[in-house]
Motif scaffolding. Structure first.
Motif, PDB file in Angstrom:
ATOM      1  N   PHE A 112       0.859  -1.179   0.000  1.00 27.28           N
ATOM      2  CA  PHE A 112       0.000   0.000   0.000  1.00 27.28           C
ATOM      3  C   PHE A 112       0.898   1.234   0.000  1.00 27.28           C
ATOM      4  O   PHE A 112       1.695   1.419   0.926  1.00 27.28           O
ATOM      5  CB  PHE A 112      -0.923  -0.002   1.211  1.00 27.28           C
ATOM      6  N   ALA A 113       0.776   2.050  -1.026  1.00 26.49           N
ATOM      7  CA  ALA A 113       1.674   3.195  -1.210  1.00 26.49           C
ATOM      8  C   ALA A 113       0.874   4.495  -1.209  1.00 26.49           C
ATOM      9  O   ALA A 113      -0.055   4.657  -2.001  1.00 26.49           O
ATOM     10  CB  ALA A 113       2.451   3.049  -2.523  1.00 26.49           C
ATOM     11  N   SER A 114       1.229   5.399  -0.322  1.00 29.68           N
ATOM     12  CA  SER A 114       0.556   6.688  -0.225  1.00 29.68           C
ATOM     13  C   SER A 114       1.589   7.764   0.057  1.00 29.68           C
ATOM     14  O   SER A 114       2.429   7.611   0.941  1.00 29.68           O
ATOM     15  CB  SER A 114      -0.495   6.663   0.886  1.00 29.68           C
ATOM     16  N   SER A 115       1.506   8.848  -0.674  1.00 29.71           N
ATOM     17  CA  SER A 115       2.460   9.934  -0.487  1.00 29.71           C
ATOM     18  C   SER A 115       2.291  10.615   0.868  1.00 29.71           C
ATOM     19  O   SER A 115       3.263  10.856   1.574  1.00 29.71           O
ATOM     20  CB  SER A 115       2.289  10.966  -1.610  1.00 29.71           C
ATOM     21  N   SER A 116       1.047  10.901   1.253  1.00 27.19           N
ATOM     22  CA  SER A 116       0.805  11.701   2.450  1.00 27.19           C
ATOM     23  C   SER A 116       0.006  10.998   3.522  1.00 27.19           C
ATOM     24  O   SER A 116      -0.038  11.470   4.664  1.00 27.19           O
ATOM     25  CB  SER A 116       0.070  12.998   2.059  1.00 27.19           C
ATOM     26  N   GLY A 117      -0.659   9.900   3.197  1.00 24.46           N
ATOM     27  CA  GLY A 117      -1.509   9.263   4.191  1.00 24.46           C
ATOM     28  C   GLY A 117      -2.682  10.172   4.547  1.00 24.46           C
ATOM     29  O   GLY A 117      -3.234  10.856   3.693  1.00 24.46           O
ATOM     30  N   ASP A 118      -3.061  10.190   5.808  1.00 24.23           N
ATOM     31  CA  ASP A 118      -4.212  10.986   6.260  1.00 24.23           C
ATOM     32  C   ASP A 118      -3.716  12.142   7.115  1.00 24.23           C
ATOM     33  O   ASP A 118      -3.670  12.063   8.340  1.00 24.23           O
ATOM     34  CB  ASP A 118      -5.176  10.101   7.050  1.00 24.23           C
ATOM     35  N   MET A 119      -3.367  13.242   6.469  1.00 26.99           N
ATOM     36  CA  MET A 119      -2.781  14.378   7.170  1.00 26.99           C
ATOM     37  C   MET A 119      -3.793  15.099   8.052  1.00 26.99           C
ATOM     38  O   MET A 119      -3.437  15.702   9.069  1.00 26.99           O
ATOM     39  CB  MET A 119      -2.164  15.350   6.169  1.00 26.99           C
ATOM     40  N   ALA A 133      -0.772 -12.657   5.377  1.00 31.47           N
ATOM     41  CA  ALA A 133       0.440 -12.456   4.576  1.00 31.47           C
ATOM     42  C   ALA A 133       1.018 -11.064   4.833  1.00 31.47           C
ATOM     43  O   ALA A 133       0.305 -10.152   5.256  1.00 31.47           O
ATOM     44  CB  ALA A 133       0.126 -12.631   3.096  1.00 31.47           C
ATOM     45  N   PRO A 134       2.317 -10.875   4.574  1.00 29.28           N
ATOM     46  CA  PRO A 134       2.933  -9.562   4.802  1.00 29.28           C
ATOM     47  C   PRO A 134       2.250  -8.456   4.002  1.00 29.28           C
ATOM     48  O   PRO A 134       1.879  -8.640   2.842  1.00 29.28           O
ATOM     49  CB  PRO A 134       4.376  -9.769   4.328  1.00 29.28           C
ATOM     50  N   ALA A 135       2.092  -7.292   4.633  1.00 29.92           N
ATOM     51  CA  ALA A 135       1.535  -6.102   3.993  1.00 29.92           C
ATOM     52  C   ALA A 135       2.496  -4.946   4.244  1.00 29.92           C
ATOM     53  O   ALA A 135       2.799  -4.625   5.391  1.00 29.92           O
ATOM     54  CB  ALA A 135       0.149  -5.777   4.548  1.00 29.92           C
ATOM     55  N   THR A 136       2.969  -4.336   3.189  1.00 30.30           N
ATOM     56  CA  THR A 136       3.935  -3.244   3.282  1.00 30.30           C
ATOM     57  C   THR A 136       3.235  -1.915   3.047  1.00 30.30           C
ATOM     58  O   THR A 136       2.402  -1.798   2.146  1.00 30.30           O
ATOM     59  CB  THR A 136       5.049  -3.418   2.238  1.00 30.30           C
ATOM     60  N   ALA A 137       3.562  -0.895   3.839  1.00 27.96           N
ATOM     61  CA  ALA A 137       3.072   0.466   3.620  1.00 27.96           C
ATOM     62  C   ALA A 137       4.284   1.362   3.388  1.00 27.96           C
ATOM     63  O   ALA A 137       5.233   1.339   4.165  1.00 27.96           O
ATOM     64  CB  ALA A 137       2.272   0.953   4.823  1.00 27.96           C
ATOM     65  N   LEU A 138       4.257   2.141   2.312  1.00 27.27           N
ATOM     66  CA  LEU A 138       5.417   2.977   1.996  1.00 27.27           C
ATOM     67  C   LEU A 138       4.982   4.321   1.427  1.00 27.27           C
ATOM     68  O   LEU A 138       3.829   4.523   1.050  1.00 27.27           O
ATOM     69  CB  LEU A 138       6.362   2.252   1.034  1.00 27.27           C
ATOM     70  N   SER A 139       5.941   5.225   1.355  1.00 32.43           N
ATOM     71  CA  SER A 139       5.725   6.555   0.800  1.00 32.43           C
ATOM     72  C   SER A 139       6.985   6.977   0.064  1.00 32.43           C
ATOM     73  O   SER A 139       8.096   6.650   0.490  1.00 32.43           O
ATOM     74  CB  SER A 139       5.413   7.560   1.913  1.00 32.43           C
ATOM     75  N   GLY A 140       6.799   7.694  -1.029  1.00 35.16           N
ATOM     76  CA  GLY A 140       7.940   8.184  -1.794  1.00 35.16           C
ATOM     77  C   GLY A 140       7.688   9.559  -2.386  1.00 35.16           C
ATOM     78  O   GLY A 140       8.113   9.836  -3.503  1.00 35.16           O
ATOM     79  N   VAL A 155      -1.972   6.087  11.602  1.00 32.96           N
ATOM     80  CA  VAL A 155      -0.714   5.474  11.186  1.00 32.96           C
ATOM     81  C   VAL A 155      -0.709   5.240   9.676  1.00 32.96           C
ATOM     82  O   VAL A 155      -1.760   5.062   9.050  1.00 32.96           O
ATOM     83  CB  VAL A 155      -0.456   4.155  11.943  1.00 32.96           C
ATOM     84  N   HIS A 156       0.472   5.218   9.080  1.00 32.45           N
ATOM     85  CA  HIS A 156       0.572   5.144   7.625  1.00 32.45           C
ATOM     86  C   HIS A 156       0.114   3.798   7.074  1.00 32.45           C
ATOM     87  O   HIS A 156      -0.210   3.692   5.901  1.00 32.45           O
ATOM     88  CB  HIS A 156       2.020   5.426   7.189  1.00 32.45           C
ATOM     89  N   ASN A 157       0.098   2.773   7.916  1.00 30.54           N
ATOM     90  CA  ASN A 157      -0.339   1.461   7.435  1.00 30.54           C
ATOM     91  C   ASN A 157      -1.793   1.171   7.805  1.00 30.54           C
ATOM     92  O   ASN A 157      -2.210   0.012   7.847  1.00 30.54           O
ATOM     93  CB  ASN A 157       0.570   0.350   7.964  1.00 30.54           C
TER      94      ASN A 157
END
Length: 262
Positions: free
Chosen positions: A80-87, A129-136, A113-115
């Motif tokens: 799951f990839a989000s630049s800003s999440g829930d600001m 299963a593994p779940a990754t949360a990232l931002s770029g 939290v971002h995830n």
């Protein structure tokens, strides 16, 4: 990199209710008409759990639900990839801490939290299963693609990629101009049986690929997740060129898509 298969696509954005209904627009055969995003209720969560989610989580789950159709939701790994999440939630928590008697809502903290979207997906699908949360930052789509494709190539099986972002309050938009809701998802897996083949070129070069349609190009600038629109145009058959996306650290990521052979 070796190719991976794209087995399904999810999409929700202004005037783009889902991928099947948006294909003619993405392919350039129909005009894109702006319409505010209406997020339909997800079938993955019971009603009482849906009421506890935020718009950000609902948007991500909608794209995830569509992209995961036909796959085993109980076992696929996810990114799951989000630049800003829930600001906006972060702002409310920070404001609460300034009060003489600070009290932070447990539900707001849970959703801050971002995830949060990745966690709700895992709970809703009973998926351990593994779940990754990232931002770029503005390269979040490229970062998510690189993570998900690498995961599929190294471990096999299916991987769900979801990229999403929502607008924040006006003050945040002055420094982070995200003005529209947008999310998309890809169900990646082996090339065999896929609709498309995707190959990443981390050593790519050149400027970012713009959208063919001017209205979609304008939409691409409104949300970091919408940077994927040239790829979605390519999947819809608008052109057969390679796609270049902005990646983190001043780099770019090349994407090569081919229709899967029967």
């Amino acid at each position: 990199m070796n190719p991976v298969g794209i087995h399904a696509v999810g999409l929700i954005g202004p005037g783009l209710a889902d991928f099947p209904s948006a294909r003619e627009i993405l392919a350039g055969r129909e005009e894109h008409l702006y319409a505010p995003v209406q997020i339909p209720p997800t079938s993955l969560l019971p009603a009482n759990e849906r009421r506890r989610t935020t718009q950000t989580i609902r948007l991500a789950l909608r794209a995830a639900e569509e992209a995961s159709e036909g796959g085993d939701r109980t076992s696929m790994r996810s990114v799951f990839a989000s630049s800003s999440g829930d600001m906006d939630i972060i702002d409310r928590i920070c404001e609460a801490l300034t009060h003489p008697d600070p009290a932070v809502s447990p539900m707001q903290f849970h959703n801050s939290v971002h995830n949060a979207a990745a966690g709700n997906w895992s709970i809703a699908t009973r998926n351990p299963a593994p779940a990754t949360a990232l931002s770029g930052f503005t390269g979040t789509v490229a970062a998510g693609l690189l993570e998900a494709v690498t995961l599929q190539l190294s471990e096999g099986g299916e991987v769900l990629l979801v990229c999403y972002d929502v607008p924040s309050m006006e003050l945040f938009r002055e420094v982070r101009p995200v003005t529209e809701n947008f999310a998309f998802g890809l169900r990646l897996g082996p090339v065999a049986g896929a609709q498309w083949q995707l190959r990443l070129d981390p050593g790519g070069n050149g400027p970012e690929t713009p959208c063919r349609a001017p209205a979609l190009e304008a939409l691409r600038a409104t949300n970091p997740a919408a940077r994927a629109l040239p790829l979605l145009e390519r999947l819809a058959g608008a052109h057969h060129d390679a796609v270049v996306l902005e990646a983190p650290a001043g780099r770019v990521l090349g994407l090569h898509v081919e229709e899967a052979t029967p």
